[in-house]
Design a protein around this motif. Structure first.
Motif, PDB file in Angstrom:
ATOM      1  N   ALA A 138      -5.043  20.585  -9.298  1.00  0.00           N
ATOM      2  CA  ALA A 138      -5.731  19.413  -9.819  1.00  0.00           C
ATOM      3  C   ALA A 138      -5.291  19.126 -11.251  1.00  0.00           C
ATOM      4  CB  ALA A 138      -7.249  19.627  -9.753  1.00  0.00           C
ATOM      5  N   MET A 139      -5.094  20.185 -12.053  1.00  0.00           N
ATOM      6  CA  MET A 139      -4.660  19.992 -13.434  1.00  0.00           C
ATOM      7  C   MET A 139      -3.269  19.380 -13.487  1.00  0.00           C
ATOM      8  SD  MET A 139      -5.433  20.101 -16.556  1.00  0.00           S
ATOM      9  CE  MET A 139      -6.951  21.066 -16.475  1.00  0.00           C
ATOM     10  N   ASP A 140      -2.389  19.768 -12.566  1.00  0.00           N
ATOM     11  CA  ASP A 140      -1.050  19.183 -12.525  1.00  0.00           C
ATOM     12  C   ASP A 140      -1.114  17.690 -12.212  1.00  0.00           C
ATOM     13  OD1 ASP A 140       0.041  21.692 -13.003  1.00  0.00           O
ATOM     14  OD2 ASP A 140       0.095  22.170 -10.875  1.00  0.00           O
ATOM     15  N   LEU A 141      -1.968  17.323 -11.247  1.00  0.00           N
ATOM     16  CA  LEU A 141      -2.107  15.914 -10.895  1.00  0.00           C
ATOM     17  C   LEU A 141      -2.713  15.119 -12.041  1.00  0.00           C
ATOM     18  CD1 LEU A 141      -3.399  16.284  -7.218  1.00  0.00           C
ATOM     19  CD2 LEU A 141      -1.080  15.828  -7.997  1.00  0.00           C
ATOM     20  N   LEU A 142      -3.704  15.699 -12.721  1.00  0.00           N
ATOM     21  CA  LEU A 142      -4.297  15.017 -13.871  1.00  0.00           C
ATOM     22  C   LEU A 142      -3.282  14.845 -14.991  1.00  0.00           C
ATOM     23  CD1 LEU A 142      -7.833  16.710 -14.062  1.00  0.00           C
ATOM     24  CD2 LEU A 142      -7.301  14.370 -13.359  1.00  0.00           C
ATOM     25  N   LEU A 143      -2.454  15.884 -15.213  1.00  0.00           N
ATOM     26  CA  LEU A 143      -1.435  15.793 -16.247  1.00  0.00           C
ATOM     27  C   LEU A 143      -0.412  14.710 -15.913  1.00  0.00           C
ATOM     28  CD1 LEU A 143      -0.225  16.913 -18.851  1.00  0.00           C
ATOM     29  CD2 LEU A 143       0.997  18.607 -17.474  1.00  0.00           C
ATOM     30  N   ALA A 144      -0.007  14.649 -14.637  1.00  0.00           N
ATOM     31  CA  ALA A 144       0.945  13.605 -14.236  1.00  0.00           C
ATOM     32  C   ALA A 144       0.334  12.220 -14.392  1.00  0.00           C
ATOM     33  CB  ALA A 144       1.378  13.834 -12.781  1.00  0.00           C
ATOM     34  N   THR A 145      -0.959  12.073 -14.017  1.00  0.00           N
ATOM     35  CA  THR A 145      -1.639  10.788 -14.183  1.00  0.00           C
ATOM     36  C   THR A 145      -1.739  10.399 -15.648  1.00  0.00           C
ATOM     37  OG1 THR A 145      -2.934  11.250 -12.197  1.00  0.00           O
ATOM     38  CG2 THR A 145      -3.746   9.523 -13.635  1.00  0.00           C
ATOM     39  N   TYR A 146      -2.051  11.388 -16.484  1.00  0.00           N
ATOM     40  CA  TYR A 146      -2.155  11.110 -17.922  1.00  0.00           C
ATOM     41  C   TYR A 146      -0.812  10.679 -18.500  1.00  0.00           C
ATOM     42  CZ  TYR A 146      -2.581  12.047 -22.928  1.00  0.00           C
ATOM     43  OH  TYR A 146      -2.549  11.956 -24.295  1.00  0.00           O
ATOM     44  N   GLU A 147       0.262  11.373 -18.099  1.00  0.00           N
ATOM     45  CA  GLU A 147       1.588  11.018 -18.612  1.00  0.00           C
ATOM     46  C   GLU A 147       1.998   9.624 -18.133  1.00  0.00           C
ATOM     47  OE1 GLU A 147       4.094  14.165 -17.333  1.00  0.00           O
ATOM     48  OE2 GLU A 147       3.476  15.539 -18.949  1.00  0.00           O
ATOM     49  N   MET A 148       1.683   9.280 -16.882  1.00  0.00           N
ATOM     50  CA  MET A 148       2.003   7.936 -16.381  1.00  0.00           C
ATOM     51  C   MET A 148       1.205   6.872 -17.122  1.00  0.00           C
ATOM     52  SD  MET A 148       2.261   8.622 -12.263  1.00  0.00           S
ATOM     53  CE  MET A 148       2.489   6.872 -11.958  1.00  0.00           C
ATOM     54  N   ARG A 149      -0.081   7.164 -17.372  1.00  0.00           N
ATOM     55  CA  ARG A 149      -0.905   6.205 -18.092  1.00  0.00           C
ATOM     56  C   ARG A 149      -0.407   6.021 -19.522  1.00  0.00           C
ATOM     57  NH1 ARG A 149      -5.515   8.609 -17.764  1.00  0.00           N
ATOM     58  NH2 ARG A 149      -6.102   7.659 -15.765  1.00  0.00           N
ATOM     59  N   THR A 150      -0.045   7.145 -20.162  1.00  0.00           N
ATOM     60  CA  THR A 150       0.476   7.065 -21.529  1.00  0.00           C
ATOM     61  C   THR A 150       1.782   6.290 -21.579  1.00  0.00           C
ATOM     62  OG1 THR A 150      -0.550   9.198 -22.039  1.00  0.00           O
ATOM     63  CG2 THR A 150       1.152   8.429 -23.539  1.00  0.00           C
ATOM     64  N   SER A 151       2.663   6.549 -20.609  1.00  0.00           N
ATOM     65  CA  SER A 151       3.929   5.825 -20.553  1.00  0.00           C
ATOM     66  C   SER A 151       3.708   4.337 -20.322  1.00  0.00           C
ATOM     67  CB  SER A 151       4.798   6.407 -19.436  1.00  0.00           C
ATOM     68  OG  SER A 151       5.998   5.690 -19.313  1.00  0.00           O
ATOM     69  N   PHE A 152       2.752   4.001 -19.447  1.00  0.00           N
ATOM     70  CA  PHE A 152       2.458   2.595 -19.182  1.00  0.00           C
ATOM     71  C   PHE A 152       1.898   1.913 -20.425  1.00  0.00           C
ATOM     72  CE2 PHE A 152      -0.581  -0.709 -17.817  1.00  0.00           C
ATOM     73  CZ  PHE A 152       0.276  -1.542 -17.117  1.00  0.00           C
ATOM     74  N   GLN A 153       1.033   2.605 -21.157  1.00  0.00           N
ATOM     75  CA  GLN A 153       0.489   2.020 -22.383  1.00  0.00           C
ATOM     76  C   GLN A 153       1.577   1.811 -23.428  1.00  0.00           C
ATOM     77  OE1 GLN A 153      -2.640   4.714 -23.500  1.00  0.00           O
ATOM     78  NE2 GLN A 153      -4.091   3.919 -21.968  1.00  0.00           N
ATOM     79  N   ASP A 154       2.507   2.777 -23.533  1.00  0.00           N
ATOM     80  CA  ASP A 154       3.610   2.616 -24.482  1.00  0.00           C
ATOM     81  C   ASP A 154       4.491   1.436 -24.099  1.00  0.00           C
ATOM     82  OD1 ASP A 154       2.692   4.791 -25.873  1.00  0.00           O
ATOM     83  OD2 ASP A 154       4.073   6.230 -24.898  1.00  0.00           O
ATOM     84  N   GLN A 155       4.777   1.318 -22.804  1.00  0.00           N
ATOM     85  CA  GLN A 155       5.589   0.194 -22.359  1.00  0.00           C
ATOM     86  C   GLN A 155       4.873  -1.132 -22.595  1.00  0.00           C
ATOM     87  OE1 GLN A 155       8.721   0.259 -21.289  1.00  0.00           O
ATOM     88  NE2 GLN A 155       8.848   2.495 -21.456  1.00  0.00           N
ATOM     89  N   SER A 156       3.582  -1.166 -22.362  1.00  0.00           N
ATOM     90  CA  SER A 156       2.809  -2.396 -22.598  1.00  0.00           C
ATOM     91  C   SER A 156       2.818  -2.768 -24.073  1.00  0.00           C
ATOM     92  CB  SER A 156       1.376  -2.212 -22.107  1.00  0.00           C
ATOM     93  OG  SER A 156       1.339  -1.951 -20.734  1.00  0.00           O
ATOM     94  N   GLN A 157       2.687  -1.747 -24.928  1.00  0.00           N
ATOM     95  CA  GLN A 157       2.711  -2.010 -26.357  1.00  0.00           C
ATOM     96  C   GLN A 157       4.071  -2.541 -26.807  1.00  0.00           C
ATOM     97  OE1 GLN A 157       1.616   1.353 -28.705  1.00  0.00           O
ATOM     98  NE2 GLN A 157       1.822   0.279 -30.673  1.00  0.00           N
TER      99      GLN A 157
END
Length: 279
Positions: A242-261
């Motif tokens: 579960a921690m691996d999936l949460l980490l992957a979700t967090y990294e995808m969300r962070t990457s998406f926010q950076d791209q949006s910015q």
């Protein structure tokens, strides 16, 4: 004296040969894991045996008292008295009969029929209910407990083996003994049989070594220390948690926010350029 010395030397040689064979056998990973699970299951076996012994003892005391009272009141023939005495004549005999019926030492019919025929139907039904509960509930719980215990032990032993392999591989890759490995050190050892075997366990093709190195290099400094190497290898060998999936979700969300910015900044600059061109 010479013969006794010769026989003693022969026994010592045989003992040494047995120890050498045992050492060779334990070098096989699956066999070593099996032996470790058997040794570690001793405590589980002890408490399971205690529980089964207590249950059969309590029921054995009850059946012994009933048979003893019935023997005092009834006038059984000699053959019937012998059967009842052999089966329920004492607490030990009753306990042994119940244990044999529970573990398959004797057939149920040999234990239950005397109770139905010479005691009462109610006592026979009580015995059948106890046997059914012990077989369908108690023995299944004990089996499940043994399986779970063995699985936990196997997982712990497998993790220990993985740690050992990762440590040995890290030492082999760290040719300059700096405590860090670089991609150049990994590339120079890709033809090694040990490295290829470990890559096969990770389900990673040697051609993907560059990608593997970038993934393990969490700090991004171009080198991997032992902690990064160990954590990355253990995560690759195990199932996704579960921690691996949460980490992957967090990294995808962070990457998406950076791209949006970045897109917002780019759109703002383009608006500024269009405004400047129109004026």
């Amino acid at each position: 004296a010479s013969n006794s010395t010769l026989f003693r030397n022969i026994r010592m040689l045989k003992s040494a040969r047995v120890l050498r064979l045992l050492k060779m056998a334990l070098s096989f990973e699956d066999l070593r894991l099996f032996v470790n699970c058997l040794i570690d299951s001793g405590r589980a076996f002890f408490w399971s045996a205690i529980l089964i012994a207590l249950m059969t003892y309590v029921v054995g005391v009850y059946l012994t008292q009933i048979v003893l009272i019935e023997r005092m009141e009834a006038d059984w023939p000699a053959d019937v008295d012998k059967v009842m005495t052999d089966t329920y004549g004492s607490v030990v005999k009753s306990w042994l009969s119940l244990f044999e019926g529970l573990t398959g030492g004797v057939d149920w019919d040999q234990i239950a029929k005397p109770l139905f025929s010479h005691i009462s139907v109610a006592v026979g039904i009580f015995f059948l209910v106890f046997q059914a509960y012990a077989l369908l509930a108690l023995m299944n719980v004990v089996t499940a407990f043994f399986i779970e215990h063995a699985l936990r032990r196997a997982e712990a032993a497998r993790t220990t083996t993985q740690l050992y392999k990762a440590r040995r591989l890290f030492k082999q890759l760290d040719s300059d003994e700096s405590g860090f490995i670089s991609f150049e050190e990994i590339s120079s050892n890709l033809e090694s049989a040990t490295v290829q075997a470990y890559f096969e366990e990770l389900n990673v093709d040697p051609s993907e070594a560059k990608f593997l190195f970038q993934m393990l290099d969490i700090s991004g400094d171009g080198s991997i220390d032992f902690e990064e190497f160990l954590n990355g290898c253990l995560r690759l060998q195990g199932a996704a948690k579960a921690m691996d999936l949460l980490l992957a979700t967090y990294e995808m969300r962070t990457s998406f926010q950076d791209q949006s910015q970045h897109m917002s900044e780019l759109m703002s600059k383009m608006d500024d350029i269009l405004t400047a061109l129109t004026h």
